[in-house]
Design a protein around this motif. Structure first.
Motif, PDB file in Angstrom:
ATOM      1  N   SER A 265       0.526  -1.029  -0.018  1.00  0.00           N
ATOM      2  CA  SER A 265       0.022  -0.469  -0.160  1.00  0.00           C
ATOM      3  C   SER A 265       0.410   1.655   0.293  1.00  0.00           C
ATOM      4  O   SER A 265       0.002   3.013  -0.309  1.00  0.00           O
ATOM      5  N   TRP A 266       1.914   0.972   0.413  1.00  0.00           N
ATOM      6  CA  TRP A 266       2.902   2.190  -0.036  1.00  0.00           C
ATOM      7  C   TRP A 266       4.099   1.840  -0.780  1.00  0.00           C
ATOM      8  O   TRP A 266       4.693   1.437  -0.245  1.00  0.00           O
ATOM      9  N   GLN A 267       5.109   2.788  -0.682  1.00  0.00           N
ATOM     10  CA  GLN A 267       6.414   2.312  -2.258  1.00  0.00           C
ATOM     11  C   GLN A 267       7.536   2.741  -0.506  1.00  0.00           C
ATOM     12  O   GLN A 267       7.494   3.496  -0.390  1.00  0.00           O
ATOM     13  N   ILE A 268       8.031   1.550  -0.436  1.00  0.00           N
ATOM     14  CA  ILE A 268       9.794   1.099   0.727  1.00  0.00           C
ATOM     15  C   ILE A 268      10.633   1.802  -0.132  1.00  0.00           C
ATOM     16  O   ILE A 268      10.429   1.422  -0.885  1.00  0.00           O
ATOM     17  N   PRO A 269      11.057   2.449   0.954  1.00  0.00           N
ATOM     18  CA  PRO A 269      12.708   3.346   0.389  1.00  0.00           C
ATOM     19  C   PRO A 269      13.535   2.432  -0.117  1.00  0.00           C
ATOM     20  O   PRO A 269      14.117   1.374   0.245  1.00  0.00           O
ATOM     21  N   ALA A 270      13.556   2.934  -1.223  1.00  0.00           N
ATOM     22  CA  ALA A 270      15.326   2.376  -1.154  1.00  0.00           C
ATOM     23  C   ALA A 270      16.519   1.749  -0.701  1.00  0.00           C
ATOM     24  O   ALA A 270      16.536   0.542  -0.592  1.00  0.00           O
ATOM     25  N   VAL A 271      16.451   2.611   0.408  1.00  0.00           N
ATOM     26  CA  VAL A 271      17.298   2.405   1.147  1.00  0.00           C
ATOM     27  C   VAL A 271      17.321   1.084   1.996  1.00  0.00           C
ATOM     28  O   VAL A 271      18.276  -0.077   2.557  1.00  0.00           O
ATOM     29  N   LYS A 303     -14.538   4.861   8.905  1.00  0.00           N
ATOM     30  CA  LYS A 303     -15.131   6.226   8.556  1.00  0.00           C
ATOM     31  C   LYS A 303     -14.433   6.847   8.881  1.00  0.00           C
ATOM     32  O   LYS A 303     -14.888   8.246   7.745  1.00  0.00           O
ATOM     33  N   ASP A 304     -13.650   7.950   9.290  1.00  0.00           N
ATOM     34  CA  ASP A 304     -12.593   8.953   9.462  1.00  0.00           C
ATOM     35  C   ASP A 304     -11.464   8.445   8.810  1.00  0.00           C
ATOM     36  O   ASP A 304     -11.096   9.584   8.611  1.00  0.00           O
ATOM     37  N   ALA A 305     -10.767   7.273   8.485  1.00  0.00           N
ATOM     38  CA  ALA A 305      -9.128   7.616   7.790  1.00  0.00           C
ATOM     39  C   ALA A 305      -9.040   8.310   6.244  1.00  0.00           C
ATOM     40  O   ALA A 305      -8.132   8.839   6.629  1.00  0.00           O
ATOM     41  N   GLY A 306      -9.989   8.426   6.085  1.00  0.00           N
ATOM     42  CA  GLY A 306     -10.152   9.150   4.518  1.00  0.00           C
ATOM     43  C   GLY A 306     -10.288  10.602   4.914  1.00  0.00           C
ATOM     44  O   GLY A 306      -8.865  11.462   4.911  1.00  0.00           O
ATOM     45  N   HIS A 307     -11.414  10.955   6.204  1.00  0.00           N
ATOM     46  CA  HIS A 307     -10.610  12.597   6.114  1.00  0.00           C
ATOM     47  C   HIS A 307      -9.717  13.116   6.977  1.00  0.00           C
ATOM     48  O   HIS A 307      -8.597  13.840   6.621  1.00  0.00           O
ATOM     49  N   THR A 308      -9.123  12.053   7.147  1.00  0.00           N
ATOM     50  CA  THR A 308      -8.272  12.223   8.527  1.00  0.00           C
ATOM     51  C   THR A 308      -7.019  11.960   7.284  1.00  0.00           C
ATOM     52  O   THR A 308      -5.518  12.823   7.853  1.00  0.00           O
ATOM     53  N   VAL A 309      -6.597  10.880   6.472  1.00  0.00           N
ATOM     54  CA  VAL A 309      -5.610  11.318   5.652  1.00  0.00           C
ATOM     55  C   VAL A 309      -5.606  12.061   4.605  1.00  0.00           C
ATOM     56  O   VAL A 309      -4.707  13.853   4.287  1.00  0.00           O
ATOM     57  N   LYS A 310      -6.359  12.888   4.700  1.00  0.00           N
ATOM     58  CA  LYS A 310      -6.694  14.546   3.635  1.00  0.00           C
ATOM     59  C   LYS A 310      -5.849  15.934   4.629  1.00  0.00           C
ATOM     60  O   LYS A 310      -5.352  16.225   4.171  1.00  0.00           O
ATOM     61  N   HIS A 311      -6.339  15.797   5.511  1.00  0.00           N
ATOM     62  CA  HIS A 311      -5.911  17.233   6.815  1.00  0.00           C
ATOM     63  C   HIS A 311      -4.840  16.512   6.692  1.00  0.00           C
ATOM     64  O   HIS A 311      -4.484  17.659   6.901  1.00  0.00           O
ATOM     65  N   LEU A 312      -4.435  15.807   6.936  1.00  0.00           N
ATOM     66  CA  LEU A 312      -2.330  15.714   7.716  1.00  0.00           C
ATOM     67  C   LEU A 312      -1.611  15.972   6.297  1.00  0.00           C
ATOM     68  O   LEU A 312      -1.222  16.261   5.724  1.00  0.00           O
ATOM     69  N   ARG A 313      -2.624  15.473   4.754  1.00  0.00           N
ATOM     70  CA  ARG A 313      -1.869  15.789   3.718  1.00  0.00           C
ATOM     71  C   ARG A 313      -1.761  17.531   3.506  1.00  0.00           C
ATOM     72  O   ARG A 313      -1.267  17.487   2.779  1.00  0.00           O
ATOM     73  N   LYS A 314      -3.127  18.093   3.703  1.00  0.00           N
ATOM     74  CA  LYS A 314      -3.199  19.020   2.584  1.00  0.00           C
ATOM     75  C   LYS A 314      -2.736  20.609   4.022  1.00  0.00           C
ATOM     76  O   LYS A 314      -1.828  21.400   3.673  1.00  0.00           O
ATOM     77  N   ARG A 315      -2.894  20.315   5.679  1.00  0.00           N
ATOM     78  CA  ARG A 315      -2.612  21.169   6.503  1.00  0.00           C
ATOM     79  C   ARG A 315      -0.721  20.480   6.337  1.00  0.00           C
ATOM     80  O   ARG A 315       0.358  21.739   6.561  1.00  0.00           O
ATOM     81  N   PHE A 316      -0.135  19.674   6.066  1.00  0.00           N
ATOM     82  CA  PHE A 316       0.675  19.196   7.360  1.00  0.00           C
ATOM     83  C   PHE A 316       2.292  19.429   6.171  1.00  0.00           C
ATOM     84  O   PHE A 316       3.410  18.726   6.116  1.00  0.00           O
ATOM     85  N   LYS A 317       1.469  19.430   4.585  1.00  0.00           N
ATOM     86  CA  LYS A 317       2.250  18.295   3.675  1.00  0.00           C
ATOM     87  C   LYS A 317       2.762  16.698   3.732  1.00  0.00           C
ATOM     88  O   LYS A 317       3.963  16.197   3.424  1.00  0.00           O
ATOM     89  N   LEU A 318       2.028  16.084   4.614  1.00  0.00           N
ATOM     90  CA  LEU A 318       2.640  14.813   4.934  1.00  0.00           C
ATOM     91  C   LEU A 318       2.338  13.641   4.202  1.00  0.00           C
ATOM     92  O   LEU A 318       0.831  13.030   4.612  1.00  0.00           O
ATOM     93  N   ALA A 319       3.678  12.858   4.173  1.00  0.00           N
ATOM     94  CA  ALA A 319       2.691  11.233   3.170  1.00  0.00           C
ATOM     95  C   ALA A 319       2.400  10.931   4.053  1.00  0.00           C
ATOM     96  O   ALA A 319       2.473  10.364   4.748  1.00  0.00           O
ATOM     97  N   CYS A 320       1.164  10.482   3.186  1.00  0.00           N
ATOM     98  CA  CYS A 320       0.075   9.148   4.496  1.00  0.00           C
ATOM     99  C   CYS A 320      -0.870   8.545   4.216  1.00  0.00           C
ATOM    100  O   CYS A 320      -0.853   8.968   2.998  1.00  0.00           O
ATOM    101  N   ARG A 321      -1.000   7.503   3.954  1.00  0.00           N
ATOM    102  CA  ARG A 321      -2.273   6.405   3.744  1.00  0.00           C
ATOM    103  C   ARG A 321      -2.376   5.368   5.053  1.00  0.00           C
ATOM    104  O   ARG A 321      -1.934   5.420   5.412  1.00  0.00           O
TER     105      ARG A 321
END
Length: 336
Positions: A265-271, A303-321
């Motif tokens: 579900s996410w890209q594991i960093p190359a290191v 039910k709140d997972a999508g809303h929480t992800v959008k909040h963190l991405r928009k407000r903090f530019k934090l990659a999350c999923r």
């Protein structure tokens, strides 16, 4: 008979006092509401805000581990202080606590002011990022105990949370979703293995990767904890540190439940993939040793997972999923 002074034995008190004086401005830059007193007294003072009705103090103590060996190798000392703060404040966050103040302990054979000032500047940067005050600390000069040019770091953080708002995982239930917050890299775990897998030349040439400081999650996590819109949905917080996913997530999971994590579900960093290949580890071993690109996990109502992800991405530019869910089980973590 010649006099043997403390200075001749290897401890220069005057030099140590001069170092403390130089730290004053750095420490002062981290002050926040609640700090009382001044640097140099026998104890640090912090006044708890009267806005708390039933405050509970949360504490954490940790170090940086053998990541320090890379600082010695590369002569780069301005980031390990950030690691030190992060390892402590990110633990306190897991209870929903706001970090209030931090104290450090630095031990070395002989005080090298230029090196240790860089270390403390990093600690101050970490404290400011976490919103906590650097309230004091100790610098111990111990000749013959440490190798020339080496030092050790440890720290202590105190946070605060309303008793009725402590997040301990007890409210987690079947079907809750797991949100992964991106790490900044290796953070401060697994370096005893990393240093055996990469040559000194490789470690030096890739110091930006290996010495990248641990991410501090205070601001994004507290934005959820302090918001009525998100707080009731947040049922668990996990710092993915030593022990990786396998040992850390079960610490907050109630009996009868487990966690399924979707590694694709996410890209594991190359290191991490390079480490896996060089060490010959399977995925279970990797997920028990490293953060694999996810430094903190939040467990929220489905039910709140999508809303929480959008909040963190928009407000903090934090990659999350969303990276998993709570399932029936015996507190185990299944990587699928």
């Amino acid at each position: 008979m010649p006099t043997l002074t403390y200075k001749k034995a290897g401890v220069d008190i005057d030099k140590a006092n001069l170092f403390v004086d130089k730290l004053s401005k750095i420490v002062k830059s981290t002050e926040r509401k609640g700090v009382l007193g001044r640097i140099g007294s026998f104890g640090g003072f912090f006044e708890i805000s009267k806005t708390y009705k039933n405050p509970v103090l949360v504490s954490s103590s940790d170090g940086v581990g053998t990541k320090l060996k890379l600082a010695f190798l590369t002569n780069k000392h301005d980031t390990v202080g950030i690691d030190l703060v992060a390892m402590n404040v990110d633990d306190c966050l897991c209870c929903g606590a706001e970090p209030l103040f931090f104290l450090d302990y630095i031990a070395t054979g002989r005080i090298d002011q230029s090196v240790l000032l860089d270390v403390v500047k990093g600690i101050a940067r970490g404290c400011k990022d976490a919103g906590c005050a650097l309230l004091g600390g100790e610098t111990a000069e111990m000749p013959d105990f440490y190798k020339a040019g080496e030092y050790d770091l440890s720290g202590f953080c105190v946070g605060i949370v309303e008793k009725g708002q402590i997040i301990d995982g007890s409210k987690i239930k079947m079907g809750d979703k797991v949100i992964g917050l991106a790490s900044s890299g290796l953070h401060s775990n697994g370096y005893s293995l990393v240093r055996k897998l990469f040559s000194k030349k490789e470690l030096k040439n890739n110091s930006n990767e290996f010495l990248r400081p641990t991410r501090i999650y205070t601001k994004p996590v507290l934005s959820l904890v302090k918001s009525k819109d998100y707080r009731t949905s947040l049922t668990g917080i996990v710092h993915i540190t030593g022990g990786g996913f396998i040992d850390n997530i079960p610490r907050v999971i109630p009996r009868g439940l487990g966690v399924e994590v979707y590694k694709n579900s996410w890209q594991i960093p190359a290191v991490f993939l390079e480490i896996k290949q060089r060490a010959g580890l399977d995925m279970h071993q990797m997920f028990r040793t490293f953060n694999m690109g996810v430094g903190m996990a939040l467990i929220v109502r489905s039910k709140d997972a999508g809303h929480t992800v959008k909040h963190l991405r928009k407000r903090f530019k934090l990659a999350c999923r969303v990276i998993g869910k709570i399932v029936r089980g015996n507190k185990e973590v299944k990587i699928s």
